[in-house]
Design an enzyme around this catalytic site. Structure first.
Site, PDB file in Angstrom:
ATOM      1  N   CYS A 115      46.239  11.035 -11.285  1.00  7.44           N
ATOM      2  CA  CYS A 115      46.857   9.715 -11.426  1.00  7.44           C
ATOM      3  C   CYS A 115      48.244   9.914 -12.010  1.00  7.44           C
ATOM      4  O   CYS A 115      48.474  10.860 -12.763  1.00  7.44           O
ATOM      5  CB  CYS A 115      46.019   8.860 -12.383  1.00  7.44           C
ATOM      6  SG  CYS A 115      46.624   7.162 -12.593  1.00  7.44           S
ATOM      7  N   CYS A 149      30.952   3.784  -9.556  1.00  6.19           N
ATOM      8  CA  CYS A 149      32.367   3.775  -9.941  1.00  6.19           C
ATOM      9  C   CYS A 149      33.050   4.878  -9.147  1.00  6.19           C
ATOM     10  O   CYS A 149      32.690   6.048  -9.265  1.00  6.19           O
ATOM     11  CB  CYS A 149      32.457   4.035 -11.446  1.00  6.19           C
ATOM     12  SG  CYS A 149      34.149   4.249 -12.043  1.00  6.19           S
ATOM     13  N   CYS A 172      43.890   8.471 -21.471  1.00  5.83           N
ATOM     14  CA  CYS A 172      43.083   8.727 -20.271  1.00  5.83           C
ATOM     15  C   CYS A 172      43.191  10.174 -19.800  1.00  5.83           C
ATOM     16  O   CYS A 172      44.292  10.707 -19.649  1.00  5.83           O
ATOM     17  CB  CYS A 172      43.521   7.772 -19.163  1.00  5.83           C
ATOM     18  SG  CYS A 172      42.631   8.013 -17.618  1.00  5.83           S
ATOM     19  N   CYS A 206      48.602   6.743 -18.726  1.00  2.00           N
ATOM     20  CA  CYS A 206      48.011   6.068 -19.900  1.00  2.00           C
ATOM     21  C   CYS A 206      47.629   7.134 -20.930  1.00  2.00           C
ATOM     22  O   CYS A 206      47.018   8.143 -20.603  1.00  2.00           O
ATOM     23  CB  CYS A 206      46.793   5.243 -19.489  1.00  2.00           C
ATOM     24  SG  CYS A 206      47.201   3.902 -18.357  1.00  2.00           S
ATOM     25  N   CYS A 221      36.600   9.042 -18.884  1.00  2.00           N
ATOM     26  CA  CYS A 221      37.066   8.946 -17.514  1.00  2.00           C
ATOM     27  C   CYS A 221      37.933  10.155 -17.129  1.00  2.00           C
ATOM     28  O   CYS A 221      38.968  10.396 -17.733  1.00  2.00           O
ATOM     29  CB  CYS A 221      37.893   7.659 -17.457  1.00  2.00           C
ATOM     30  SG  CYS A 221      38.469   7.207 -15.869  1.00  2.00           S
ATOM     31  N   GLU A 224      35.681  12.793  -9.348  1.00  2.00           N
ATOM     32  CA  GLU A 224      34.398  12.394  -9.921  1.00  2.00           C
ATOM     33  C   GLU A 224      34.072  10.927  -9.675  1.00  2.00           C
ATOM     34  O   GLU A 224      34.953  10.097  -9.474  1.00  2.00           O
ATOM     35  CB  GLU A 224      34.318  12.744 -11.405  1.00  2.00           C
ATOM     36  CG  GLU A 224      35.342  12.083 -12.279  1.00  2.00           C
ATOM     37  CD  GLU A 224      35.197  12.554 -13.737  1.00  2.00           C
ATOM     38  OE1 GLU A 224      35.782  13.603 -14.071  1.00  2.00           O
ATOM     39  OE2 GLU A 224      34.521  11.874 -14.520  1.00  2.00           O
TER      40      GLU A 224
HETATM   41  N1  SAH Z   1      43.985   2.781 -12.947  1.00  2.18           N
HETATM   42  C1  SAH Z   1      43.040   1.718 -13.033  1.00  2.18           C
HETATM   43  C2  SAH Z   1      41.601   2.132 -12.821  1.00  2.18           C
HETATM   44  C3  SAH Z   1      41.123   3.422 -13.426  1.00  2.18           C
HETATM   45  S1  SAH Z   1      40.871   3.497 -15.167  1.00  2.18           S
HETATM   46  C4  SAH Z   1      43.205   0.960 -14.330  1.00  2.18           C
HETATM   47  O1  SAH Z   1      44.065   1.324 -15.122  1.00  2.18           O
HETATM   48  O2  SAH Z   1      42.532  -0.035 -14.531  1.00  2.18           O
HETATM   49  C5  SAH Z   1      39.485   2.463 -15.520  1.00  2.18           C
HETATM   50  C6  SAH Z   1      39.486   1.892 -16.907  1.00  2.18           C
HETATM   51  O3  SAH Z   1      39.133   2.889 -17.881  1.00  2.18           O
HETATM   52  C7  SAH Z   1      40.841   1.364 -17.340  1.00  2.18           C
HETATM   53  O4  SAH Z   1      40.668   0.166 -18.053  1.00  2.18           O
HETATM   54  C8  SAH Z   1      41.331   2.472 -18.262  1.00  2.18           C
HETATM   55  O5  SAH Z   1      42.351   2.022 -19.092  1.00  2.18           O
HETATM   56  C9  SAH Z   1      40.050   2.858 -18.958  1.00  2.18           C
HETATM   57  N2  SAH Z   1      40.050   4.154 -19.618  1.00  2.18           N
HETATM   58  C10 SAH Z   1      40.546   5.322 -19.183  1.00  2.18           C
HETATM   59  N3  SAH Z   1      40.342   6.311 -20.081  1.00  2.18           N
HETATM   60  C11 SAH Z   1      39.693   5.754 -21.113  1.00  2.18           C
HETATM   61  C12 SAH Z   1      39.200   6.253 -22.360  1.00  2.18           C
HETATM   62  N4  SAH Z   1      39.357   7.521 -22.703  1.00  2.18           N
HETATM   63  N5  SAH Z   1      38.572   5.380 -23.172  1.00  2.18           N
HETATM   64  C13 SAH Z   1      38.414   4.076 -22.826  1.00  2.18           C
HETATM   65  N6  SAH Z   1      38.846   3.551 -21.680  1.00  2.18           N
HETATM   66  C14 SAH Z   1      39.495   4.368 -20.822  1.00  2.18           C
END
Ligand code: SAH
Length: 349
Positions: free
Chosen positions: A114, A107, A121, A118, A335, A94
């Site tokens: 991935c 974006c 996420c 995290c 995301c 996406e």
């Molecule tokens: N892997 C990279 C880029 C992708 S994630 C990174 O970690 O930066 C892009 C951003 O969205 C990151 O800051 C991630 O921590 C955040 N993110 C992912 N899922 C999220 C969610 N459910 N709520 C808020 N931020 C989120």
């Protein structure tokens, strides 16, 4: 067959060499490059000023990467569009188009899935499927520009995936995207977001690419960070922030510190105090993001008062800080959620 050249991932120089190798005049490369990266052709057939023979030869020797739009969701509130793309191997990814007054921002995803894990996420729930090629990252921008009919001026590598975990393809993507022979997007308008892979940050600082680095911080100390981000077990904040500082010193680019606020986890004023302390002396700003809850986890958004108090504290300490405006609230799964819901549906159906 799978050894065919991924022609849309080649730089203009490499394309010239490629043409020579297949017995063509190198000047044809400029024409072909323009079709691929300016006119944004979807196939060799569209390249009408190239001879039929040449088109047939190219199709035989190379693969033309082109993404198919599987779904688009358009926000009724602010025109944000979420795209689901199907890749040649059937995987889906996406991307998002956000419209700001300063221009259109896309974006992009850098990987299918991935492996960073995290906790909040959705992109990482099923692990890493594979890396995206440069052409597959690039065509997300191209297809969105074509579909929306509007010029894309900013690109953030903040979709699914960890760019530092697919380093070479991401760098190649940035060089193609910002090439004067292609869309010629300013390198200053490109942002790479990382969860904090120290060797990757160091390497990026050496590339001579003035792109913005965004660090996904999300915690003011290693203990809290470990509860949210497994990568915190591999890299300590002091080393990550030293690498960020080095990035600023080498590139002159101010950093972005992303901080997703999760109720009761990282959002109290003691944590704001620690955060201010942690990034003292850094050149950059903090972007506070109310966490976007996913159904697989029970993380909740901090309430408005807590978010504003957190922001006010940082402001008092002289740290530039913004609360991220939620774009496309009505279509906005977190995301990676659009892909996840698509996949879950297609498995059960
Ligand atoms: N892997 C990279 C880029 C992708 S994630 C990174 O970690 O930066 C892009 C951003 O969205 C990151 O800051 C991630 O921590 C955040 N993110 C992912 N899922 C999220 C969610 N459910 N709520 C808020 N931020 C989120």
């Amino acid at each position: 067959m799978s050894e065919k050249t991924d022609i849309r991932s080649l730089t203009l120089e490499e394309l010239k060499e490629y043409m020579t190798r297949i017995g063509e005049k190198p000047f044809r490369a400029a024409q072909l490059y323009q079709w691929m990266h300016v006119k944004l052709a979807s196939s060799f057939e569209e390249m009408t000023n190239l001879s039929k023979d040449l088109r047939a030869k190219l199709a035989e020797n190379s693969e033309y990467v082109h993404l198919e739009i599987a779904d688009v969701r358009i926000s009724q509130i602010d025109g944000t569009r979420k795209y689901l793309f199907r890749l040649a191997d059937g995987n889906v990814i996406e991307s998002v188009l956000m419209r700001y007054h300063h221009g259109n921002s896309v974006c992009v995803s850098s990987q299918v899935g991935c492996r960073m894990g995290c906790r909040f996420c959705a992109s990482t729930l099923d692990g890493l499927e594979r890396n995206l090629r440069a052409s597959e990252i690039l065509d997300q921008v191209y297809e969105i520009q074509k579909d929306s009919g509007e010029r894309v001026s900013n690109v953030v590598i903040m979709g699914s995936g960890e760019p530092m975990d697919n380093y070479d393809n991401v760098i190649r993507f940035i060089r193609l995207l910002t090439s004067p022979a292609g869309l010629n997007i300013s390198q200053r308008n490109v942002t790479v977001s990382t969860c904090g892979i120290v060797p990757g940050i160091r390497k990026l600082a050496e590339e001579d690419l003035p792109v913005t680095l965004a660090l996904s911080l999300h915690a003011p100390n290693d203990a809290v960070r470990k509860t949210l981000m497994p990568v915190a077990n591999s890299y300590q904040l002091k080393d990550i922030l030293a690498a960020c500082h080095e990035y600023f010193e080498k590139t002159g680019r101010r950093l972005t510190f992303e901080y997703s606020l999760v109720a009761g986890v990282n959002d109290n004023l003691e944590e704001a105090r620690q955060l201010a302390e942690l990034i003292r002396g850094q050149h950059g700003h903090v972007n506070l993001i109310p966490v976007n809850p996913i159904k697989e986890r029970d993380y909740r958004q901090s309430d408005r008062r807590a978010i504003e108090a957190f922001r006010d504290y940082l402001e008092q300490k002289g740290i530039p800080v913004t609360i991220r405006r939620e774009m496309g609230r009505d279509i906005n799964g977190a995301c990676g959620q659009l892909r996840k819901s698509y996949m879950d549906k297609n498995v059960t159906e």
